[in-house]
Design a protein around this motif. Structure first.
Motif, PDB file in Angstrom:
ATOM      1  N   VAL A 126       8.262  13.813  -3.510  1.00  0.00           N
ATOM      2  CA  VAL A 126       8.812  14.144  -4.823  1.00  0.00           C
ATOM      3  C   VAL A 126       8.814  12.927  -5.734  1.00  0.00           C
ATOM      4  N   MET A 127       9.206  11.784  -5.187  1.00  0.00           N
ATOM      5  CA  MET A 127       9.286  10.588  -6.027  1.00  0.00           C
ATOM      6  C   MET A 127       9.090   9.320  -5.216  1.00  0.00           C
ATOM      7  N   VAL A 128       8.654   8.269  -5.927  1.00  0.00           N
ATOM      8  CA  VAL A 128       8.590   6.902  -5.402  1.00  0.00           C
ATOM      9  C   VAL A 128       9.157   5.997  -6.488  1.00  0.00           C
ATOM     10  N   GLU A 129       9.932   4.991  -6.067  1.00  0.00           N
ATOM     11  CA  GLU A 129      10.627   4.156  -7.047  1.00  0.00           C
ATOM     12  C   GLU A 129      11.077   2.857  -6.408  1.00  0.00           C
ATOM     13  N   TYR A 130      11.622   1.957  -7.239  1.00  0.00           N
ATOM     14  CA  TYR A 130      12.248   0.701  -6.843  1.00  0.00           C
ATOM     15  C   TYR A 130      11.273  -0.247  -6.132  1.00  0.00           C
ATOM     16  N   PRO A 131      10.235  -0.695  -6.815  1.00  0.00           N
ATOM     17  CA  PRO A 131       9.213  -1.536  -6.184  1.00  0.00           C
ATOM     18  C   PRO A 131       9.649  -2.972  -5.936  1.00  0.00           C
ATOM     19  N   GLU A 132       9.120  -3.536  -4.878  1.00  0.00           N
ATOM     20  CA  GLU A 132       9.169  -4.971  -4.567  1.00  0.00           C
ATOM     21  C   GLU A 132       7.755  -5.323  -4.141  1.00  0.00           C
ATOM     22  N   VAL A 133       7.211  -6.445  -4.639  1.00  0.00           N
ATOM     23  CA  VAL A 133       5.797  -6.749  -4.424  1.00  0.00           C
ATOM     24  C   VAL A 133       5.621  -8.172  -3.921  1.00  0.00           C
ATOM     25  N   ASP A 134       4.689  -8.326  -3.008  1.00  0.00           N
ATOM     26  CA  ASP A 134       4.268  -9.625  -2.517  1.00  0.00           C
ATOM     27  C   ASP A 134       2.742  -9.614  -2.506  1.00  0.00           C
ATOM     28  N   ILE A 135       2.138 -10.756  -2.675  1.00  0.00           N
ATOM     29  CA  ILE A 135       0.678 -10.855  -2.639  1.00  0.00           C
ATOM     30  C   ILE A 135       0.311 -11.872  -1.561  1.00  0.00           C
ATOM     31  N   VAL A 136      -0.471 -11.432  -0.581  1.00  0.00           N
ATOM     32  CA  VAL A 136      -0.892 -12.290   0.518  1.00  0.00           C
ATOM     33  C   VAL A 136      -2.407 -12.150   0.660  1.00  0.00           C
ATOM     34  N   ASP A 137      -3.122 -13.268   0.548  1.00  0.00           N
ATOM     35  CA  ASP A 137      -4.577 -13.279   0.678  1.00  0.00           C
ATOM     36  C   ASP A 137      -5.249 -12.242  -0.221  1.00  0.00           C
ATOM     37  N   GLY A 138      -4.754 -12.111  -1.448  1.00  0.00           N
ATOM     38  CA  GLY A 138      -5.336 -11.195  -2.417  1.00  0.00           C
ATOM     39  C   GLY A 138      -4.955  -9.740  -2.230  1.00  0.00           C
ATOM     40  N   VAL A 139      -4.130  -9.445  -1.232  1.00  0.00           N
ATOM     41  CA  VAL A 139      -3.685  -8.074  -0.991  1.00  0.00           C
ATOM     42  C   VAL A 139      -2.282  -7.905  -1.569  1.00  0.00           C
ATOM     43  N   PHE A 140      -2.115  -6.888  -2.410  1.00  0.00           N
ATOM     44  CA  PHE A 140      -0.817  -6.574  -2.978  1.00  0.00           C
ATOM     45  C   PHE A 140      -0.063  -5.718  -1.972  1.00  0.00           C
ATOM     46  N   ARG A 141       1.107  -6.204  -1.537  1.00  0.00           N
ATOM     47  CA  ARG A 141       1.940  -5.471  -0.589  1.00  0.00           C
ATOM     48  C   ARG A 141       3.171  -4.982  -1.342  1.00  0.00           C
ATOM     49  N   LEU A 142       3.378  -3.670  -1.362  1.00  0.00           N
ATOM     50  CA  LEU A 142       4.429  -3.064  -2.164  1.00  0.00           C
ATOM     51  C   LEU A 142       5.373  -2.268  -1.274  1.00  0.00           C
ATOM     52  N   TRP A 143       6.662  -2.578  -1.383  1.00  0.00           N
ATOM     53  CA  TRP A 143       7.695  -1.819  -0.703  1.00  0.00           C
ATOM     54  C   TRP A 143       8.379  -0.967  -1.753  1.00  0.00           C
TER      55      TRP A 143
END
Length: 179
Positions: A126-143
């Motif tokens: 239904v929904m996705v929200e409240y992002p936190e992002v890290d970038i490691v070796d050019g890969v965007f990692r999103l929680w």
């Protein structure tokens, strides 16, 4: 723009200053609920000055909706570019992205949303929200959170576009293989 509430900050140290992007809430005379992103700055992390042009990212209500949510952002600064992931709800939440050179004036990504719900049935259908992002070796990692705000999910991706510019000068008028 935040007379009803100011909450959920994302902070960065820029030079000698602290910058805080936060969710501000305002109720209009028509009863519209506008939830948007505002900015404040501080030299000591205790006393804050709100940006006089707040909000820095909002919705214009041009579709006649009584409620719009631009909230819960996560801000990074990489190579002089401010990167902002934020929750946008109208009505259900999706994760959107914007960039800025000054941290104030934002350009929204034409890819909207950058993360949407999973196919049904799923914990985030239904929904996705409240992002936190890290970038490691050019890969965007999103929680992120899913339905009901309580579960945490993970997604990753890489930029799909890029430009590489090579310049060479020489005394020939036509480029060869080495160009």
């Amino acid at each position: 723009p935040d007379d009803a509430a100011a909450m959920v900050p994302s902070l960065l140290k820029i030079g000698d200053e602290w910058w805080m992007w936060y969710t501000g809430v305002k109720f209009s005379a028509l009863g519209h609920q506008n939830i948007h992103l505002c900015l404040a700055k501080s030299s000591d992390g205790i006393h804050w000055d709100k940006y006089p042009g707040n909000p820095v990212l909002t919705d214009d209500f041009s579709d006649g909706s009584p409620r719009s949510v631009t909230s819960r952002c996560y801000v990074r600064r990489d190579d002089g570019v401010f990167r902002l992931w934020y929750s946008f709800g109208k009505p259900d939440y999706r994760i959107f992205y914007a960039e800025s050179l000054d941290g104030v004036h934002w350009e929204r990504s034409p890819i909207a949303p950058v993360l949407g719900p999973s196919p049904r049935p799923a914990w985030d259908d239904v929904m996705v929200e409240y992002p936190e992002v890290d970038i490691v070796d050019g890969v965007f990692r999103l929680w992120f959170c899913g339905n009901g705000f309580g579960s945490v999910g993970y997604a990753e991706g890489c930029p799909q576009t890029g430009v590489r510019i090579s310049v060479r000068s020489g005394d020939t008028q036509t480029p060869g293989e080495e160009w």
